[in-house]
Design a protein around this motif. Structure first.
Motif, PDB file in Angstrom:
ATOM      1  N   PRO A 124       5.524 -20.785  -2.743  1.00  0.00           N
ATOM      2  CA  PRO A 124       7.217 -20.231  -3.115  1.00  0.00           C
ATOM      3  C   PRO A 124       6.357 -19.265  -4.202  1.00  0.00           C
ATOM      4  O   PRO A 124       5.986 -18.373  -4.985  1.00  0.00           O
ATOM      5  CB  PRO A 124       7.498 -22.000  -3.894  1.00  0.00           C
ATOM      6  CG  PRO A 124       6.882 -23.324  -3.595  1.00  0.00           C
ATOM      7  CD  PRO A 124       5.741 -22.109  -2.724  1.00  0.00           C
ATOM      8  N   GLY A 125       8.065 -18.422  -4.167  1.00  0.00           N
ATOM      9  CA  GLY A 125       7.585 -17.216  -5.434  1.00  0.00           C
ATOM     10  C   GLY A 125       8.014 -17.472  -6.511  1.00  0.00           C
ATOM     11  O   GLY A 125       8.878 -17.990  -6.642  1.00  0.00           O
TER      12      GLY A 125
ATOM     13  N   ILE B 178      17.055 -30.934  -0.930  1.00  0.00           N
ATOM     14  CA  ILE B 178      17.401 -30.368  -2.149  1.00  0.00           C
ATOM     15  C   ILE B 178      16.343 -30.936  -3.265  1.00  0.00           C
ATOM     16  O   ILE B 178      17.135 -30.042  -4.476  1.00  0.00           O
ATOM     17  CB  ILE B 178      18.545 -31.942  -2.596  1.00  0.00           C
ATOM     18  CG1 ILE B 178      18.242 -33.166  -3.234  1.00  0.00           C
ATOM     19  CG2 ILE B 178      20.251 -31.596  -2.556  1.00  0.00           C
ATOM     20  CD1 ILE B 178      18.338 -34.152  -3.332  1.00  0.00           C
ATOM     21  N   GLY B 179      15.230 -30.475  -2.753  1.00  0.00           N
ATOM     22  CA  GLY B 179      14.021 -29.438  -3.630  1.00  0.00           C
ATOM     23  C   GLY B 179      13.804 -29.271  -2.826  1.00  0.00           C
ATOM     24  O   GLY B 179      13.091 -28.198  -2.110  1.00  0.00           O
ATOM     25  N   SER B 180      12.311 -28.648  -3.780  1.00  0.00           N
ATOM     26  CA  SER B 180      11.536 -27.387  -3.956  1.00  0.00           C
ATOM     27  C   SER B 180      10.106 -26.872  -3.179  1.00  0.00           C
ATOM     28  O   SER B 180       9.189 -26.499  -2.770  1.00  0.00           O
ATOM     29  CB  SER B 180      11.391 -26.779  -5.151  1.00  0.00           C
ATOM     30  OG  SER B 180      10.172 -27.113  -6.089  1.00  0.00           O
ATOM     31  N   GLY B 181       9.537 -29.096  -3.934  1.00  0.00           N
ATOM     32  CA  GLY B 181       8.310 -29.223  -3.272  1.00  0.00           C
ATOM     33  C   GLY B 181       7.522 -28.691  -4.179  1.00  0.00           C
ATOM     34  O   GLY B 181       5.596 -29.321  -4.221  1.00  0.00           O
ATOM     35  N   ALA B 182       7.210 -28.064  -5.241  1.00  0.00           N
ATOM     36  CA  ALA B 182       6.601 -27.318  -5.401  1.00  0.00           C
ATOM     37  C   ALA B 182       6.373 -27.741  -6.907  1.00  0.00           C
ATOM     38  O   ALA B 182       8.068 -27.655  -7.677  1.00  0.00           O
ATOM     39  CB  ALA B 182       6.952 -25.880  -5.815  1.00  0.00           C
TER      40      ALA B 182
ATOM     41  N   ASP C  32       9.403 -16.403  -0.511  1.00  0.00           N
ATOM     42  CA  ASP C  32       7.940 -17.709  -0.438  1.00  0.00           C
ATOM     43  C   ASP C  32       7.331 -17.410   0.927  1.00  0.00           C
ATOM     44  O   ASP C  32       7.736 -16.616   2.167  1.00  0.00           O
ATOM     45  CB  ASP C  32       9.451 -19.249   0.016  1.00  0.00           C
ATOM     46  CG  ASP C  32       9.796 -19.837  -0.449  1.00  0.00           C
ATOM     47  OD1 ASP C  32       9.487 -19.728  -1.853  1.00  0.00           O
ATOM     48  OD2 ASP C  32      10.918 -19.657   0.046  1.00  0.00           O
ATOM     49  N   ARG C  33       5.860 -17.499   1.382  1.00  0.00           N
ATOM     50  CA  ARG C  33       5.609 -17.360   2.588  1.00  0.00           C
ATOM     51  C   ARG C  33       4.560 -18.838   2.722  1.00  0.00           C
ATOM     52  O   ARG C  33       4.472 -19.821   2.320  1.00  0.00           O
ATOM     53  CB  ARG C  33       4.159 -16.652   1.781  1.00  0.00           C
ATOM     54  CG  ARG C  33       4.134 -15.375   1.426  1.00  0.00           C
ATOM     55  CD  ARG C  33       2.475 -15.129   0.729  1.00  0.00           C
ATOM     56  NE  ARG C  33       0.858 -15.562   0.442  1.00  0.00           N
ATOM     57  CZ  ARG C  33       1.509 -16.000  -0.941  1.00  0.00           C
ATOM     58  NH1 ARG C  33       2.033 -15.161  -1.506  1.00  0.00           N
ATOM     59  NH2 ARG C  33      -0.005 -16.579  -0.990  1.00  0.00           N
ATOM     60  N   LEU C  34       4.757 -18.269   4.035  1.00  0.00           N
ATOM     61  CA  LEU C  34       5.235 -19.643   4.825  1.00  0.00           C
ATOM     62  C   LEU C  34       3.716 -19.244   5.641  1.00  0.00           C
ATOM     63  O   LEU C  34       3.765 -18.268   6.585  1.00  0.00           O
ATOM     64  CB  LEU C  34       6.100 -19.583   5.700  1.00  0.00           C
ATOM     65  CG  LEU C  34       7.241 -21.076   5.456  1.00  0.00           C
ATOM     66  CD1 LEU C  34       8.453 -21.160   6.120  1.00  0.00           C
ATOM     67  CD2 LEU C  34       6.496 -22.148   5.399  1.00  0.00           C
ATOM     68  N   THR C  35       2.449 -20.231   6.496  1.00  0.00           N
ATOM     69  CA  THR C  35       1.801 -20.671   6.597  1.00  0.00           C
ATOM     70  C   THR C  35       1.620 -21.891   7.614  1.00  0.00           C
ATOM     71  O   THR C  35       1.234 -22.933   7.356  1.00  0.00           O
ATOM     72  CB  THR C  35       0.123 -20.594   6.514  1.00  0.00           C
ATOM     73  OG1 THR C  35       0.397 -18.996   5.340  1.00  0.00           O
ATOM     74  CG2 THR C  35      -0.431 -19.695   7.080  1.00  0.00           C
TER      75      THR C  35
END
Length: 306
Positions: free
Chosen positions: A209-210, A149-153, A241-244
Motif C-alpha cells: 500500500p502507498g 472493508i480492510g486494508s490488510g496492512a 498501491d503496488r501489486l505483484t
C-alpha cells in the motif's frame, strides 16, 4: 454585566465556561486528567456518489457502494498528558447486488500533550500522536467485492494536533484545531483472489500500500454556552498501491495504481447538555478530488466524558 470585572477578564470567563463537543473530523488533544475516560459513538451513513478522474472531474458510477458504520472513539487518560486512544468500527455495506457485515481495521494510538492552550491569547496546545492500525478487516479471498472493508496492512500513524481557544466579538468563543497525520504501511500484504486491491479470483501475490497523508482544520463557533456551529476542512493524499503476483492463468501481474487526493467539507451543529455530554449532527461530503470516489456522509455522534 459583570460588576468590577475588567474587560480583560470577561472573555476569559466566556472561554472557560464554554462547552464544546468537537467537530466531526478533527482529532482531540490528549485528555487533561489521569483516569479520565472519553467515549464518543458515531453512526455514519456513507453514500458513494461517483468518482473523480485524473483531471479532477466527477463522473457517475454504475454500482456505488453504501455503508452504515458504527465507529466508537474511546480515550483513556494514562497521565494528565498521555492518552490511549482507539476507535473500533462495525460496518454494514451494500451495493445493487449484495450486502455484507464486518469489523473494520483497528487503530490504536498514544497521544501526548506537551502544553495546555492559553485562553487569553489563543496560543495553542500541542498534541503528538503515534499509533498503529491493526488489519483485522476482511480484505482478500472475498466472495464478493462489497465484502472488502480492510486494508490488510499494519500501518504506522504519526500525527500532530494544535488546539487554540479564543474569544470573538460579543463573547462567542471559538475553538480551532489544525492537524496533520502520515500513514506508513509497515510491510507487504499477502493477497489472494478477489480483494480490496482490485485483484480477481485466482490472483496470488503481494500488495504494497502507498503512503497516505491527511491535513485538516476543525473549527467550532459558539452561539451560546450550549449551541456550537462546527466546520471541518480535510485534505487527503494517497500514493498508489503496488501489486505483484500472478493471475488465474499464471500470467505475471505488476501494477501500480494512481496517486489520489480529495478535499472534504463537514459542516455540523453541536448541542451540549453540560461540559461532559454533547451531541453533534452534520454531513461530510467530498468537494473535489482525483483518482478516488466522491461521497456524501450524514452522521451523528454522542460525546461523553467521565
Amino acid at each position: 454585566s459583570m460588576v468590577g470585572a475588567s474587560a480583560q477578564d470577561v472573555p476569559d470567563a466566556a472561554v472557560r465556561d464554554q462547552w464544546f463537543t468537537g467537530s466531526l473530523e478533527a482529532p482531540s488533544p490528549a485528555l487533561s486528567k489521569a483516569g479520565a475516560i472519553a467515549v464518543e459513538p458515531y453512526v455514519i451513513y456513507t453514500a458513494t456518489t461517483g468518482a473523480y478522474d485524473a483531471g479532477w472531474n466527477q463522473h457517475g458510477m454504475a454500482d456505488g457502494r453504501d455503508t452504515v458504520r458504527s465507529v466508537t472513539s474511546l480515550s483513556y487518560g494514562i497521565t494528565d498528558r498521555l492518552t490511549l486512544h482507539t476507535s473500533p468500527t462495525v460496518s454494514h455495506a451494500w451495493n445493487d447486488e449484495a450486502g455484507t457485515n464486518g469489523i473494520g481495521d483497528l487503530p490504536v494510538e498514544l497521544k501526548y500533550r506537551f502544553n495546555d492552550e492559553n485562553n487569553k491569547t489563543g496560543w495553542p496546545s500541542v498534541t503528538m500522536a503515534l499509533g498503529v492500525t491493526l488489519p483485522i478487516g476482511r480484505y482478500d479471498h472475498l466472495n464478493k467485492a462489497v465484502d472488502g472493508i480492510g486494508s490488510g496492512a499494519y500501518t504506522l500513524k504519526e500525527g500532530v494536533l494544535f488546539q487554540s481557544l479564543f474569544d470573538t466579538l460579543g463573547n462567542h468563543p471559538v475553538r480551532l484545531r489544525f492537524y496533520a497525520a502520515g500513514f506508513e504501511p509497515l510491510g507487504h500484504v499477502p493477497v489472494r483472489d478477489l480483494s480490496t486491491f482490485g485483484t480477481a479470483d485466482g490472483f496470488r501475490g503481494t500488495a504494497m500500500p502507498g503512503f497516505a497523508a491527511q491535513f485538516g482544520i476543525g473549527a467550532g463557533y459558539a452561539l451560546d454556552q450550549q449551541w456550537v456551529l462546527a466546520l471541518d476542512l480535510v485534505q487527503d493524499y494517497g500514493n498508489g498501491d503496488r501489486l505483484t503476483g500472478t493471475d488465474v492463468l499464471g500470467g505475471r501481474v505488476q501494477t501500480q495504481s494512481a496517486n489520489s487526493a480529495r478535499l472534504s467539507i463537514a459542516p455540523a451543529v453541536e448541542f451540549n447538555w453540560s461540559s461532559k455530554v454533547g451531541v453533534i449532527i452534520g454531513v461530510e461530503f467530498s468537494a473535489t478530488g482525483r483518482n478516488t470516489s466522491s461521497y456524501v456522509a450524514p452522521q451523528i455522534a454522542l460525546s461523553m466524558s467521565l
